[in-house]
Design a protein around this motif. Structure first.
Motif, mmCIF file in Angstrom:
data_model
loop_
_atom_site.group_PDB
_atom_site.id
_atom_site.type_symbol
_atom_site.label_atom_id
_atom_site.label_comp_id
_atom_site.label_asym_id
_atom_site.label_seq_id
_atom_site.Cartn_x
_atom_site.Cartn_y
_atom_site.Cartn_z
ATOM 1 N N ARG A 60 1.057 -6.244 3.415
ATOM 2 C CA ARG A 60 2.036 -4.635 4.596
ATOM 3 C C ARG A 60 0.704 -4.006 4.740
ATOM 4 O O ARG A 60 0.544 -3.211 6.191
ATOM 5 C CB ARG A 60 2.864 -3.922 4.043
ATOM 6 C CG ARG A 60 4.454 -4.759 3.828
ATOM 7 C CD ARG A 60 4.901 -4.202 3.919
ATOM 8 N NE ARG A 60 6.102 -5.427 3.459
ATOM 9 C CZ ARG A 60 7.505 -5.271 2.964
ATOM 10 N NH1 ARG A 60 7.750 -4.260 2.995
ATOM 11 N NH2 ARG A 60 8.506 -6.414 2.464
ATOM 12 N N GLN A 61 -0.047 -3.424 4.256
ATOM 13 C CA GLN A 61 -0.805 -2.379 3.990
ATOM 14 C C GLN A 61 -2.100 -2.735 5.525
ATOM 15 O O GLN A 61 -2.489 -2.131 5.944
ATOM 16 C CB GLN A 61 -1.695 -1.914 3.064
ATOM 17 C CG GLN A 61 -2.955 -0.791 2.801
ATOM 18 C CD GLN A 61 -2.963 -0.481 1.883
ATOM 19 O OE1 GLN A 61 -3.754 -1.553 1.113
ATOM 20 N NE2 GLN A 61 -3.355 0.446 1.920
ATOM 21 N N TYR A 109 -1.157 1.184 -0.910
ATOM 22 C CA TYR A 109 -0.566 0.667 -1.395
ATOM 23 C C TYR A 109 -1.314 0.255 -3.363
ATOM 24 O O TYR A 109 -2.379 0.286 -3.349
ATOM 25 C CB TYR A 109 -1.046 -0.874 -0.606
ATOM 26 C CG TYR A 109 -0.498 -2.540 -1.592
ATOM 27 C CD1 TYR A 109 0.666 -2.718 -1.461
ATOM 28 C CD2 TYR A 109 -1.708 -3.400 -2.085
ATOM 29 C CE1 TYR A 109 0.948 -3.833 -2.024
ATOM 30 C CE2 TYR A 109 -1.101 -4.311 -2.494
ATOM 31 C CZ TYR A 109 -0.512 -5.261 -2.590
ATOM 32 O OH TYR A 109 -0.025 -5.831 -3.388
ATOM 33 N N ALA A 169 8.768 -4.291 9.117
ATOM 34 C CA ALA A 169 7.101 -4.393 8.177
ATOM 35 C C ALA A 169 8.301 -5.315 7.382
ATOM 36 O O ALA A 169 7.755 -5.976 6.145
ATOM 37 C CB ALA A 169 6.997 -3.029 7.750
ATOM 38 N N PHE A 179 4.224 -1.124 -1.556
ATOM 39 C CA PHE A 179 3.749 0.071 -0.402
ATOM 40 C C PHE A 179 4.753 0.961 -0.053
ATOM 41 O O PHE A 179 5.626 1.012 0.552
ATOM 42 C CB PHE A 179 3.510 -1.516 0.503
ATOM 43 C CG PHE A 179 2.767 -1.152 1.946
ATOM 44 C CD1 PHE A 179 2.466 -0.477 2.319
ATOM 45 C CD2 PHE A 179 4.115 -0.666 2.735
ATOM 46 C CE1 PHE A 179 1.491 -0.498 2.934
ATOM 47 C CE2 PHE A 179 3.639 -0.453 4.063
ATOM 48 C CZ PHE A 179 2.317 -0.516 4.449
ATOM 49 N N ALA A 227 12.782 -0.026 7.804
ATOM 50 C CA ALA A 227 11.629 -0.645 8.695
ATOM 51 C C ALA A 227 10.414 -1.052 7.767
ATOM 52 O O ALA A 227 9.416 -2.430 7.864
ATOM 53 C CB ALA A 227 10.607 0.943 8.855
ATOM 54 N N LEU A 259 4.774 -7.919 1.205
ATOM 55 C CA LEU A 259 3.939 -6.493 0.639
ATOM 56 C C LEU A 259 2.834 -6.952 0.593
ATOM 57 O O LEU A 259 2.676 -5.567 0.611
ATOM 58 C CB LEU A 259 5.258 -6.649 -0.347
ATOM 59 C CG LEU A 259 5.561 -4.965 -1.323
ATOM 60 C CD1 LEU A 259 6.246 -4.417 -0.128
ATOM 61 C CD2 LEU A 259 5.492 -5.268 -2.687
ATOM 62 N N ASP A 260 2.101 -7.804 0.068
ATOM 63 C CA ASP A 260 0.619 -7.360 0.006
ATOM 64 C C ASP A 260 -0.160 -7.135 0.909
ATOM 65 O O ASP A 260 -1.750 -7.278 1.091
ATOM 66 C CB ASP A 260 -0.312 -8.791 -1.556
ATOM 67 C CG ASP A 260 0.361 -9.661 -0.930
ATOM 68 O OD1 ASP A 260 0.948 -10.110 -0.016
ATOM 69 O OD2 ASP A 260 -0.348 -10.597 -1.781
#
Lengths: 139, 652
Positions: free
Chosen positions: A77-78, B229, A69, B224, B187, A74-75
């Motif tokens: 990843r979800q 998030y 990941a 996250f 990860a 980061l924004d």
């Protein structure tokens, strides 16, 4: 690129001649299978850059996994994580529906194994896939 | 470490005292060890160019370095102190440093300068068996600590730390300010970026464990933590608890989440699992709660894409790995599906569930819509006992009729919810229903009886017969079951039997032309996959009995169109084309659907085809179909064109 999409999303459906599961018709079509294939096709549009970067890989059991990941901003990843989960639900449904449409729900595992093998065979160079021992390998 | 420095200092001091350095001095030590510390192959050289020491291997709290060299160009040692100025520690990286050790006070002060503008100031001393240490950080990069974190923990990757951490036998205190902190696990599934905030922490040892207090403020930055998030800061945790062999506990805590609200929390984690947990929150913003906390769990279910407005309270007690109390309240809440499938407004709910108790809650809402069908308000008590839920008989206003639900009961067994209910629909005007759904205007009314619908966690099954009244006839649905209704490929099985449908009402609805009469229809072995038919045996035929039977020329033409090319030739080549209405004795059409192909038949055989409309009376008309095999999609296309009026009667 469309050719590539078709290759990925529908390619493994066109493999009856070399299938290890010669008895099952993997090209069989029902409205449900058609819908699932369309969903997989749509997901691939959104996932291909992550497959290419190695953030997402093909697992040995015919699914996708978020492999690394940290390669995804980061924004995002979800969203990517949710998309992979969504795609896996469709894959799971695809294997089950193909087995069921063949009149043999008990063939689901064999259908899944065959697809898993073919997804990996048809993966693009640079994509990552998983070996049965869990190790990730770059194609 | 201190013992080592002490011995080293005494050794050096004894060797050189009382004069200043007159000649080079070298010596070696094979090995030296202390608590949490070991070193071997130490050599030291001290001369006019300062001190130069090397350690073959040094191990501190499990971490090992090899070939470590300390160079001190400005080195001083006497009986009182040892000092190194403008020194450099050379291992994998070069670390500029200075230190002084005062032997009498057993005090070490060191300053490390890993990068320009970055200082780690370390002070440690020991007196009368009491020790203390303090670390002052200025512009410190927390990534330098990454190697000290357990392998499976998220590790700091960058950022800046300012502040002080103090340790002593009496405990630990820390006051750190974070800027632009980044962290991640291997990860990348637990990661943060550009985090700013403040950490105040203290801990004191008590009876084999540590009692701690903490105030963690996360002001800016994104995190996250799969599946959650948090795009921005505004979070804060203030609490106290203990950490020790029984795990980590929070005895009192307050958690504030930006855009959601605050909650009192307590809990215990032991051996990687949450064993006890308690949460109490009032006035939560349900929009924020839904987006940040609930939505990631809902994936693609019916509740996965909502707009939520309202506020709520929650009290949840989880003890010894089981929920003991779950008390939820929603106030003036609206749930709106962004895909416009449903909406519900004015929800006021209170469900006070407590283990082993009979609890009564209440559910009320002001109304809403399901697809395009509006429904009205309702207020009902909800009875709960353990994992059993029961509702009294309900009557929900739907258009000009009512939907009734009788004897609703739900129970959670083996992790799955099971439920059952009966019910029905009191007459709803088809005109209003069709208008609400945007369908062609229909006439008559819809009513029905549902004896029992049962869901076993996998499929919905209707026991008995579902009875619907429509088009002045009756429709009976038998053997109805719905497998995996919320899955990717829901499947429906049913048998339908319709009697005495008024063809006049039916054909007016679909602009089909006009047919007077009645028909019976059966659909047996119906199987839908993803709401599309894949298999059935269907037959429509004139009802028995005595009633007027007339068919308009347009209806004849449309039926002919359904039968495909070749049908309807009779009308086109005869004088009958001048007439508008014809008599008939029987109408019948059947379709056996298999593998996407409909095998068609009529009321009786005809040369090279089958009779769809058999003439009778004066003037009479007979329509014959010649295509026995029609693709299902093609048939649907024809039907659509007929209903849309795209097929014009052709009269030659």
């Amino acid at each position: 690129m469309n050719r590539l999409i078709r290759l990925f999303a529908a390619g493994a459906l066109a493999l009856a001649s070399t299938s290890v599961l010669a008895a099952a018709d993997l090209q069989i079509n029902t409205p449900a299978i058609q819908q699932i294939r369309q969903d997989l096709h749509n997901h691939f549009h959104d996932l291909r850059e992550y497959l290419a970067s190695g953030a997402v890989g093909l697992t040995w059991d015919g699914m996708l996994a978020v492999r690394d990941a940290s390669l995804i901003p980061l924004d995002q990843r979800q969203a990517v994580s949710a998309l992979v989960a969504d795609d896996n639900q469709d894959r799971h449904a695809l294997y089950r529906e193909i087995a069921r449409a063949n009149g043999h729900p008990e063939w689901e595992q064999e259908v899944r194994d065959t697809f898993a093998q073919r997804w990996i065979e048809r993966a693009r160079p640079g994509w990552w896939y998983q070996k049965p021992n869990g190790a990730w390998v770059q194609k | 470490m201190k013992a080592f420095l002490l011995r080293l200092a005494l050794l050096l001091a004894a060797a050189v005292a009382p004069a200043a350095v007159a000649a080079d001095l070298s010596f070696s030590i094979g090995a030296i060890a202390g608590a949490g510390f070991a070193a071997r192959d130490l050599t030291l050289h001290w001369g006019e160019r300062g001190m130069d020491g090397e350690v073959g291997e040094i191990r501190i709290f499990g971490k090992t370095w090899r070939n470590v060299r300390l160079v001190c160009p400005v080195f001083h040692a006497d009986l009182a102190a040892i000092s190194c100025d403008r020194g450099e520690l050379q291992a994998a990286d070069k670390l500029p440093l200075s230190f002084t050790y005062w032997a009498a006070r057993h005090r070490l002060e060191a300053r490390l300068f890993p990068a320009s503008g970055e200082t780690w100031r370390i002070g440690a001393s020991q007196a009368d068996n009491a020790w203390e240490a303090k670390v002052d950080l200025a512009n410190a990069n927390p990534a330098r600590l990454a190697g000290w974190f357990p392998v499976d923990w998220p590790r700091p990757a960058g950022g800046r730390l300012e502040g002080t951490v103090s340790f002593s036998a009496a405990g630990l205190t820390g006051d750190l300010r974070l800027r632009a902190l980044a962290f991640s696990d291997a990860a990348g599934l637990r990661a943060g970026d550009k985090l700013s905030g403040r950490l105040l922490v203290s801990a004191v040892p008590r009876g084999g464990e540590w009692r701690w207090t903490a105030d963690v403020g996360w002001r800016e930055g994104a995190v996250f933590w799969r599946p959650f998030y948090f795009p921005s800061g505004g979070q804060r945790f203030v609490g106290q608890g203990s950490i020790g062999p029984d795990g980590l506990s929070v005895t009192h805590g307050k958690l504030e989440l930006a855009g959601v609200g605050s909650a009192r929390v307590a809990g215990r984690w032991h051996k990687g699992a949450l064993t006890d947990f308690e949460l109490a929150a009032t006035g939560l913003d349900l929009d924020g709660l839904y987006r940040l906390i609930l939505k990631p769990w809902l994936e693609k279910g019916a509740l996965a894409n909502l707009d939520v407005r309202g506020s709520g309270d929650l009290r949840w007690r989880y003890r010894d790995e089981a929920t003991r109390v779950f008390d939820v309240a929603l106030r003036e809440t609206s749930l709106k599906d962004r895909d416009r499938r449903f909406a519900i407004d004015g929800v006021n709910l209170r469900l006070p569930w407590e283990e082993g108790q009979e609890n009564e809650g209440k559910l009320a809402f002001g109304g809403g819509h399901f697809f395009d069908i509006p429904f009205g308000a309702i207020q009902v008590p909800v009875k709960m006992k353990g994992w059993q839920v029961a509702l009294p008989d309900l009557s929900l206003p739907v258009l000009d009729g009512r939907l009734t639900v009788n004897g609703f009961q739900a129970e959670r067994r083996g992790g799955m919810w099971n439920w059952r209910f009966g019910g029905g629909v009191t007459p709803i005007s088809m005109e209003r229903l069709s208008a609400a759904l945007g369908w062609p205007k229909m006439f008559g009314s819809l009513s029905g009886v549902l004896p029992a619908a049962i869901y076993d966690g996998h499929q919905v099954r209707v026991d008995g017969v579902l009875l619907v009244r429509a088009f002045d006839g009756t429709a009976v649905v038998k053997n109805l079951s719905l497998v995996e209704p919320l899955g990717r490929a829901p499947r429906l099985y049913a048998d339908l039997d319709m009697r005495g449908l008024d063809l006049d009402l039916l054909t007016r609805t679909f602009s089909f032309g006009s047919i007077t009469g009645r028909v019976d229809a059966t659909v047996s072995g119906l199987e839908l996959s993803n709401w599309q038919p894949v298999k059935f045996d269907a037959r429509v035929a004139s009802s028995p009995g005595d009633y007027p039977r007339q068919i308009s020329q347009r209806a004849v033409q449309n039926i002919s169109s359904l039968g495909g090319a070749g049908a309807g030739a009779a009308i086109q080549r005869s004088f009958l084309r001048f007439l508008d209405q014809f008599g008939y004795s029987r109408i019948g059409l059947s379709c056996v659907l298999r593998n996407g192909v409909c095998t068609m038949d009529g009321v009786e055989a005809a040369p090279h085809g089958y009779v769809i409309v058999k003439g009778g009376g004066i003037p009479a008309i007979t329509v014959i179909g010649y295509n026995r095999y029609v693709g299902w999609d093609e048939l649907l296309g024809r039907l659509e064109r007929v209903i849309q009026g795209n097929v014009k009667p052709i009269v030659e």
